[in-house]
Write an enzyme that holds these catalytic residues in place. Structure first.
Site, PDB file in Angstrom:
ATOM      1  N   LYS A 172      -2.262  -2.489  -9.405  1.00  0.00           N
ATOM      2  CA  LYS A 172      -2.709  -1.088  -9.448  1.00  0.00           C
ATOM      3  C   LYS A 172      -2.884  -0.608 -10.882  1.00  0.00           C
ATOM      4  CE  LYS A 172      -0.526   1.421  -6.526  1.00  0.00           C
ATOM      5  NZ  LYS A 172       0.320   2.311  -5.730  1.00  0.00           N
ATOM      6  N   LYS A 223       9.098  -1.976  -8.817  1.00  0.00           N
ATOM      7  CA  LYS A 223       9.394  -1.116  -7.667  1.00  0.00           C
ATOM      8  C   LYS A 223      10.901  -1.126  -7.406  1.00  0.00           C
ATOM      9  CE  LYS A 223       7.016   1.184  -4.409  1.00  0.00           C
ATOM     10  NZ  LYS A 223       5.697   1.810  -4.505  1.00  0.00           N
ATOM     11  N   ASP A 275       8.406   7.786  -4.118  1.00  0.00           N
ATOM     12  CA  ASP A 275       7.688   6.953  -3.133  1.00  0.00           C
ATOM     13  C   ASP A 275       8.240   7.360  -1.766  1.00  0.00           C
ATOM     14  OD1 ASP A 275       5.698   4.557  -3.099  1.00  0.00           O
ATOM     15  OD2 ASP A 275       7.232   3.950  -1.679  1.00  0.00           O
ATOM     16  N   GLY A 315      -1.004  11.775   3.475  1.00  0.00           N
ATOM     17  CA  GLY A 315      -1.881  11.869   4.645  1.00  0.00           C
ATOM     18  C   GLY A 315      -2.236  13.299   5.013  1.00  0.00           C
ATOM     19  N   ALA A 364       0.544   5.447   6.243  1.00  0.00           N
ATOM     20  CA  ALA A 364       1.962   5.381   6.639  1.00  0.00           C
ATOM     21  C   ALA A 364       2.582   4.195   5.914  1.00  0.00           C
ATOM     22  CB  ALA A 364       2.078   5.276   8.149  1.00  0.00           C
TER      23      ALA A 364
HETATM   24  P1  NAI Z   1       5.605   9.937   3.333  1.00  0.00           P
HETATM   25  O1  NAI Z   1       6.919   9.284   3.603  1.00  0.00           O
HETATM   26  O2  NAI Z   1       5.567  11.342   2.864  1.00  0.00           O
HETATM   27  O3  NAI Z   1       4.670   9.835   4.630  1.00  0.00           O
HETATM   28  C1  NAI Z   1       4.594   8.743   5.474  1.00  0.00           C
HETATM   29  C2  NAI Z   1       4.280   9.302   6.865  1.00  0.00           C
HETATM   30  O4  NAI Z   1       4.018   8.226   7.751  1.00  0.00           O
HETATM   31  C3  NAI Z   1       5.430  10.125   7.476  1.00  0.00           C
HETATM   32  O5  NAI Z   1       4.946  11.355   7.929  1.00  0.00           O
HETATM   33  C4  NAI Z   1       5.922   9.244   8.617  1.00  0.00           C
HETATM   34  O6  NAI Z   1       6.459   9.980   9.691  1.00  0.00           O
HETATM   35  C5  NAI Z   1       4.642   8.529   8.990  1.00  0.00           C
HETATM   36  N1  NAI Z   1       4.821   7.290   9.725  1.00  0.00           N
HETATM   37  C6  NAI Z   1       5.728   6.318   9.526  1.00  0.00           C
HETATM   38  N2  NAI Z   1       5.540   5.323  10.415  1.00  0.00           N
HETATM   39  C7  NAI Z   1       4.473   5.675  11.169  1.00  0.00           C
HETATM   40  C8  NAI Z   1       3.776   5.067  12.235  1.00  0.00           C
HETATM   41  N3  NAI Z   1       4.139   3.879  12.725  1.00  0.00           N
HETATM   42  N4  NAI Z   1       2.707   5.705  12.759  1.00  0.00           N
HETATM   43  C9  NAI Z   1       2.332   6.904  12.292  1.00  0.00           C
HETATM   44  N5  NAI Z   1       2.952   7.543  11.277  1.00  0.00           N
HETATM   45  C10 NAI Z   1       4.009   6.932  10.727  1.00  0.00           C
HETATM   46  O7  NAI Z   1       4.857   8.973   2.301  1.00  0.00           O
HETATM   47  P2  NAI Z   1       3.600   9.300   1.381  1.00  0.00           P
HETATM   48  O8  NAI Z   1       4.072   9.664   0.040  1.00  0.00           O
HETATM   49  O9  NAI Z   1       2.655  10.194   2.109  1.00  0.00           O
HETATM   50  O10 NAI Z   1       2.956   7.841   1.247  1.00  0.00           O
HETATM   51  C11 NAI Z   1       2.223   7.266   2.331  1.00  0.00           C
HETATM   52  C12 NAI Z   1       1.886   5.828   1.967  1.00  0.00           C
HETATM   53  O11 NAI Z   1       1.116   5.807   0.769  1.00  0.00           O
HETATM   54  C13 NAI Z   1       3.111   4.949   1.692  1.00  0.00           C
HETATM   55  O12 NAI Z   1       2.847   3.643   2.145  1.00  0.00           O
HETATM   56  C14 NAI Z   1       3.225   4.951   0.152  1.00  0.00           C
HETATM   57  O13 NAI Z   1       3.831   3.793  -0.361  1.00  0.00           O
HETATM   58  C15 NAI Z   1       1.759   5.002  -0.220  1.00  0.00           C
HETATM   59  N6  NAI Z   1       1.519   5.574  -1.523  1.00  0.00           N
HETATM   60  C16 NAI Z   1       2.009   6.818  -1.828  1.00  0.00           C
HETATM   61  C17 NAI Z   1       1.765   7.377  -3.066  1.00  0.00           C
HETATM   62  C18 NAI Z   1       2.253   8.738  -3.429  1.00  0.00           C
HETATM   63  O14 NAI Z   1       1.885   9.222  -4.520  1.00  0.00           O
HETATM   64  N7  NAI Z   1       3.027   9.399  -2.595  1.00  0.00           N
HETATM   65  C19 NAI Z   1       0.991   6.658  -4.085  1.00  0.00           C
HETATM   66  C20 NAI Z   1       0.483   5.385  -3.638  1.00  0.00           C
HETATM   67  C21 NAI Z   1       0.757   4.879  -2.415  1.00  0.00           C
HETATM   68  N1  PHE Z   2       4.931   5.424  -5.586  1.00  0.00           N
HETATM   69  C1  PHE Z   2       3.590   5.751  -5.989  1.00  0.00           C
HETATM   70  C2  PHE Z   2       2.708   4.503  -6.024  1.00  0.00           C
HETATM   71  O1  PHE Z   2       2.958   3.555  -5.323  1.00  0.00           O
HETATM   72  C3  PHE Z   2       3.538   6.622  -7.239  1.00  0.00           C
HETATM   73  C4  PHE Z   2       4.122   6.018  -8.500  1.00  0.00           C
HETATM   74  C5  PHE Z   2       3.274   5.407  -9.412  1.00  0.00           C
HETATM   75  C6  PHE Z   2       5.477   6.129  -8.819  1.00  0.00           C
HETATM   76  C7  PHE Z   2       3.767   4.899 -10.627  1.00  0.00           C
HETATM   77  C8  PHE Z   2       5.960   5.617 -10.019  1.00  0.00           C
HETATM   78  C9  PHE Z   2       5.115   5.027 -10.910  1.00  0.00           C
HETATM   79  O2  PHE Z   2       1.673   4.457  -6.644  1.00  0.00           O
END
Ligand code: NAI
Ligand code: PHE
Length: 353
Positions: free
Chosen positions: A67, A79, A119, A188, A240
């Site tokens: 990334k 991580k 995360d 999402g 998710a």
């Molecule tokens: P979050 O924990 O806020 O949201 C994840 C959502 O997925 C929750 O609402 C949960 O209930 C739902 N979920 C879990 N299992 C499920 C299933 N089987 N079916 C439907 N829904 C389900 O996490 P966030 O921050 O929104 O991240 C989402 C994804 O994106 C993760 O995989 C994370 O690693 C990735 N990501 C997040 C970043 C960030 O800045 N937050 C950056 C890059 C990647």
């Molecule tokens: N957890 C997020 C990702 O997977 C945001 C993040 C980026 C957190 C870089 C720390 C450092 O991209």
């Protein structure tokens, strides 16, 4: 299984610690420091085994290396995983504070070789607490002097990725097109809001009924979690957890585009080949979801303003255009083309270019 994970990993260091009092198991995987200090979020959740937690940390750390390189950021990949003894919502505040304090101590031991951030299972408020004891935490809340959550920038980047991927699939406008979103968490839900502003037709799911209820406010149709992969859509956005697309899903998923936030969304490289064979445009996850990393590193390492971050996040569409062109030219999957782009940026470090 643990021997298999450890011997199959090409990273630098994987540290572990167990705390008897909280029964939490801590993993920090530092995959690469080729482009700079390693960085990647802290994932806190319940795992069925410690081996699974180590495996997750190592694979996610590798994805962070890709990334950072694909987004041309001066950081390596790492991580943290905190394997909780029970689901996060069952952990009381005092226990959670002790867990964060131990995590901060672990970060201090690594002394800047690895920087963390939010995360799944951790927030900006958690980073505020970690930062009090160890400075190696990105993404504090604005109230604590940080740039705030990475999630809005991640959603902005995923939306740019969806638009670029849709164009590659011959879809020039999202209005009236069906976007299926799996997971209505921090990313999402924001993605659903952005897509609804463009008059997309939303079909969404989450295991949390309250989040589904909120998405109905955007006019979204809610389906059960186990139905979302069968829904015909123009775009499927996995937001998710990882590994939702295995070979069997790739062979039948009824969509034209896959672009979402989840890390490590493909079970393995062969899945990318199958999507390619079926003519499904796949936006490689580590390119599409780089918005959060761009926000954190841009604001906290490179000194960018919020506007500069926004402009760089939108460039995710341009990077994908380059990946798609290379994939077409060489007849390889978009996943392989994106890995090659990242690899070229990793090998260029330290050479005159
Ligand atoms: P979050 O924990 O806020 O949201 C994840 C959502 O997925 C929750 O609402 C949960 O209930 C739902 N979920 C879990 N299992 C499920 C299933 N089987 N079916 C439907 N829904 C389900 O996490 P966030 O921050 O929104 O991240 C989402 C994804 O994106 C993760 O995989 C994370 O690693 C990735 N990501 C997040 C970043 C960030 O800045 N937050 C950056 C890059 C990647
Ligand atoms: N957890 C997020 C990702 O997977 C945001 C993040 C980026 C957190 C870089 C720390 C450092 O991209």
């Amino acid at each position: 299984m643990i021997e298999f994970s450890l011997t199959g990993w090409n990273g630098l260091l994987c540290s572990t610690r167990y705390d008897h009092e909280t029964e939490a198991f801590f993993v920090i995987a530092v995959h690469s420091r080729t482009r700079g200090p390693a960085a990647g979020g802290t994932r806190a959740m319940h795992y069925s085994s410690y081996a699974g937690a180590i495996d997750d940390a190592m694979r996610l750390a590798g994805a962070m290396t890709l990334k950072m390189a694909a987004a041309d950021l001066p950081m390596g990949g790492g991580k943290s995983v905190i394997a909780l003894p029970r689901p996060r919502h069952e952990i009381d505040d005092l226990t959670w504070r002790r867990i964060l304090s131990i995590h901060a101590e672990n970060l201090s031991v690594l002394n800047g070789s690895y920087w963390t951030g939010p995360d799944v299972g951790t927030t900006s408020t958690d980073m505020d607490l970690v930062h009090i004891e160890s400075t190696f935490a990105f993404g504090r809340s604005a109230a604590a002097g940080g740039p705030g959550s990475s999630a809005p920038a991640t959603a902005q980047g995923v939306f740019a990725a969806i638009k670029a991927s849709a164009r590659e699939a011959g879809i020039n406008r999202l209005a009236g097109r069906r976007i299926a979103i799996q997971g209505l968490g921090a990313v999402g839900m924001e993605l659903a809001r952005l897509a609804s502003q463009d008059a997309a037709n939303l079909v969404v799911t989450d295991v949390d009924p309250e989040r589904c209820r909120r998405a109905r406010g955007f006019g979204a149709l809610v389906v059960e979690p186990d139905e979302i992969l069968q829904i015909s859509s123009d775009v499927f956005a996995p937001c998710a957890m990882g590994e939702v697309i295995d070979l069997e899903v790739a062979q039948r998923i009824p969509t034209a585009v896959i672009a979402g936030a989840a890390n490590n969304v493909l079970a393995d490289a062969a899945v990318g080949d199958e999507l390619s064979r079926r003519g499904i445009v796949y936006a490689p996850d580590f390119v599409a979801n780089a918005g959060g990393a761009i926000h954190l590193v841009g604001r906290e390492v490179l000194g960018w303003t919020a506007d500069e971050v926004g402009a760089h996040v939108d460039l995710i569409g341009t990077t994908l255009g380059r990946v798609f062109a290379d994939s077409r030219r060489r007849g390889v999957s978009t996943d392989r083309a994106a890995r090659d782009l990242a690899a070229s940026r990793l090998s260029l470090v330290g050479t005159a270019s």
